[in-house]
Write an enzyme that holds these catalytic residues in place. Structure first.
Site, PDB file in Angstrom:
ATOM      1  N   GLU A  29       0.825  -1.222   0.000  1.00  9.16           N
ATOM      2  CA  GLU A  29       0.000   0.000   0.000  1.00  9.16           C
ATOM      3  C   GLU A  29       0.856   1.267   0.000  1.00  9.16           C
ATOM      4  O   GLU A  29       2.068   1.198   0.213  1.00  9.16           O
ATOM      5  CB  GLU A  29      -0.945  -0.015   1.206  1.00  9.16           C
ATOM      6  CG  GLU A  29      -0.234  -0.185   2.536  1.00  9.16           C
ATOM      7  CD  GLU A  29      -0.666   0.808   3.586  1.00  9.16           C
ATOM      8  OE1 GLU A  29      -0.962   1.966   3.232  1.00  9.16           O
ATOM      9  OE2 GLU A  29      -0.659   0.422   4.768  1.00  9.16           O
ATOM     10  N   LYS A 163      -2.823  -1.268  14.915  1.00 13.66           N
ATOM     11  CA  LYS A 163      -2.011  -0.239  15.570  1.00 13.66           C
ATOM     12  C   LYS A 163      -2.449  -0.042  17.022  1.00 13.66           C
ATOM     13  O   LYS A 163      -3.633   0.021  17.327  1.00 13.66           O
ATOM     14  CB  LYS A 163      -2.090   1.049  14.756  1.00 13.66           C
ATOM     15  CG  LYS A 163      -1.332   0.886  13.429  1.00 13.66           C
ATOM     16  CD  LYS A 163      -1.179   2.165  12.678  1.00 13.66           C
ATOM     17  CE  LYS A 163      -2.301   2.422  11.704  1.00 13.66           C
ATOM     18  NZ  LYS A 163      -2.467   1.465  10.630  1.00 13.66           N
TER      19      LYS A 163
HETATM   20  N1  PSU Z   1       0.511   0.601   8.619  1.00 14.06           N
HETATM   21  C1  PSU Z   1       1.587   1.388   8.940  1.00 14.06           C
HETATM   22  N2  PSU Z   1       1.441   2.731   8.800  1.00 14.06           N
HETATM   23  C2  PSU Z   1       0.283   3.309   8.307  1.00 14.06           C
HETATM   24  C3  PSU Z   1      -0.831   2.475   7.946  1.00 14.06           C
HETATM   25  C4  PSU Z   1      -0.655   1.123   8.132  1.00 14.06           C
HETATM   26  O1  PSU Z   1       2.637   0.887   9.392  1.00 14.06           O
HETATM   27  O2  PSU Z   1       0.215   4.535   8.178  1.00 14.06           O
HETATM   28  C5  PSU Z   1      -2.096   3.117   7.359  1.00 14.06           C
HETATM   29  C6  PSU Z   1      -2.827   2.098   6.483  1.00 14.06           C
HETATM   30  O3  PSU Z   1      -2.908   2.628   5.175  1.00 14.06           O
HETATM   31  C7  PSU Z   1      -4.202   1.968   7.107  1.00 14.06           C
HETATM   32  C8  PSU Z   1      -4.406   3.314   7.676  1.00 14.06           C
HETATM   33  O4  PSU Z   1      -5.171   1.581   6.181  1.00 14.06           O
HETATM   34  O5  PSU Z   1      -3.113   3.556   8.285  1.00 14.06           O
HETATM   35  C9  PSU Z   1      -5.572   3.343   8.661  1.00 14.06           C
HETATM   36  O6  PSU Z   1      -6.180   4.598   8.639  1.00 14.06           O
HETATM   37  P1  PSU Z   1      -7.643   4.825   9.302  1.00 14.06           P
HETATM   38  O7  PSU Z   1      -7.453   4.474  10.755  1.00 14.06           O
HETATM   39  O8  PSU Z   1      -7.944   6.299   9.103  1.00 14.06           O
HETATM   40  O9  PSU Z   1      -8.599   3.936   8.588  1.00 14.06           O
END
Ligand code: PSU
Ligand code: MN
Length: 316
Positions: A29, A163
Site C-alpha cells: 500500500e 495499531k
Molecule cells: N501501517 C503502517 N502505517 C500506516 C498504515 C498502516 O505501518 O500509516 C495506514 C494504512 O494505510 C491503514 C491506515 O489503512 O493507516 C488506517 O487509517 P484509518 O485508521 O484512518 O482507517
C-alpha cells in the site's frame, strides 16, 4: 511503461505476467508512505519493501492512484511524485471512485489497496498494521474502513496486528463479528504493532508458512469471500520497550483529543515518532520489512499449492 488494463485497473506488465502465470505476487500500500512515515523515510521504506519481496522470490505490486489511474505496480519515479504531492489524498472505500473519476492522485489505505488487489487477482498483501476500532468509539463512532474491506474482499493481509493507538479488544471483537479469520504467525497472541503482546488471542496459531498457506487456500475454496488477517508480530529485538511505548502512547492519545476523521491515525503515528525520539519509526520500518518477507513467503507457498483462479472471485 507497458501495462495491461483490466477495466479501470492499470496493472504493470511484470505484475500482470506474474498473475497470469500463477506466480507469487505481493500487493503493497501507499498510505503508509505518504501519511504513515515522514519523508524521505516513506519512499525509502517503500523501495526496501519491494526489494524484500523480490529477494524472497515474489513480484511486488505497490498500489496507488495517479492522475485518476488505479496503478497496480508503480515505478520509483511515480512513487516519488505521489510522496512529493503537497496534500496527497488518503483514499479508502468511500472516496475511491470519486478520486478516480476526478483524475486525482492519492495513496491507498489498507481498505483501498485490498479492493485493487482483489480486482487484479492478487491474494496476498503486506502492510504495517491494519486500522480498526478507535479508542473513544462510543463518542466518535470512528471505525476504520479497513475492517469493512476485510469483511468483503478475499485478500490475506500480513500485518503486525492492529495499531496500538486503537482499542485493540474492540478491534479483535469486530474481526470476530465480521467473520475475518485471524491467524497468528508463530504466536497465540494478537500483536499490538509496536509491541508483540496485547493479551488478546488469535483464532489459530500457525507455526509454518505452509500452515498459513493451507488455511488461506481452504478459506477461499470453502467459498468465503472475506479477507484474512495474518498476524505477524514485530521481531523482539525491534519492538519498542514497554515503558517508552506506554508513556508515549498515553501522551499522544491525550494530545489527539481534538483530532478527528482521516487525520487521527497519521496524527498519532507522527506524535509517537516525536515522543519516542524517532524510535517508533525504526520499529515501524522493521515490522514492515518483516511483514513483506512473510507475505512473499506466503505468496510463494500459495503459488506452490496452486493459486486459486486469477481474477476476482465470484460475488455471493
Ligand atoms: N501501517 C503502517 N502505517 C500506516 C498504515 C498502516 O505501518 O500509516 C495506514 C494504512 O494505510 C491503514 C491506515 O489503512 O493507516 C488506517 O487509517 P484509518 O485508521 O484512518 O482507517
Ligand atoms: Mn477513521
Amino acid at each position: 511503461m507497458s501495462r495491461s488494463t483490466n477495466g479501470l485497473l492499470h496493472v504493470h506488465a511484470d505484475v500482470a505476467a506474474a498473475i497470469a502465470a500463477g506466480r507469487p505476487v505481493v500487493a503493497l500500500e501507499t498510505t503508509l508512505v505518504t501519511h504513515g512515515l515522514p519523508q524521505p523515510d516513506g519512499v525509502r521504506v517503500a523501495a526496501a519493501l519491494e526489494d524484500a519481496v523480490r529477494t524472497r522470490g515474489a513480484v511486488p505490486a505497490t498500489i496507488g492512484i495517479l492522475d485518476g489511474q488505479v496503478r497496480v505496480g508503480i515505478s520509483r519515479g511515480e512513487l516519488d511524485r505521489l510522496a512529493a504531492a503537497p496534500n496527497p489524498v488518503k483514499v479508502n472505500l468511500g472516496n475511491f471512485a470519486a478520486e478516480v473519476a476526478a483524475g486525482g492522485c492519492g495513496s491507498t489505505t489498507v481498505a483501498a489497496t485490498m479492493v485493487a488487489a482483489w480486482r487484479a487477482g492478487i491474494r496476498v498483501f503486506a502492510t504495517g498494521g491494519i486500522g480498526g476500532v478507535h479508542r473513544g468509539v462510543t463518542e466518535t463512532g470512528d471505525v476504520s474502513a479497513d475492517l469493512t474491506a476485510l469483511a468483503r474482499y478475499p485478500v490475506a493481509v500480513v500485518c503486525a496486528g492492529a495499531k496500538a493507538i486503537l482499542d485493540l479488544p474492540r478491534t479483535v471483537e469486530m474481526l470476530e463479528t465480521l467473520g475475518v479469520p485471524v491467524l497468528g504467525v508463530g504466536t497465540d497472541e494478537f500483536p499490538a504493532f509496536y509491541r508483540r503482546e496485547s493479551g488478546l488471542r488469535v483464532d489459530r496459531r500457525c507455526d509454518t508458512i505452509n500452515d498459513v498457506a493451507r488455511a488461506v487456500r481452504t478459506h477461499i475454496d470453502l467459498g468465503f469471500t472475506s479477507g484474512l488477517v495474518i498476524a505477524n508480530p514485530v521481531p523482539e529485538a525491534d519492538a519498542l520497550p514497554k515503558d517508552i511505548h506506554d508513556s508515549a502512547l498515553g501522551t499522544a492519545l491525550v494530545e489527539a483529543a481534538d483530532v478527528s476523521g482521516r487525520d487521527v491515525t497519521p496524527y498519532l503515528l507522527d506524535r509517537m515518532r516525536s515522543l519516542t525520539g524517532g524510535a517508533s519509526v525504526k520499529t515501524n520500518e522493521a515490522l514492515l520489512l518483516n511483514n513483506a518477507r512473510v507475505a512473499a513467503d506466503l505468496a510463494v507457498a500459495l503459488s506452490a499449492i496452486g493459486t486459486p483462479p486469477a481474477g476476482p472471485s465470484p460475488r455471493p
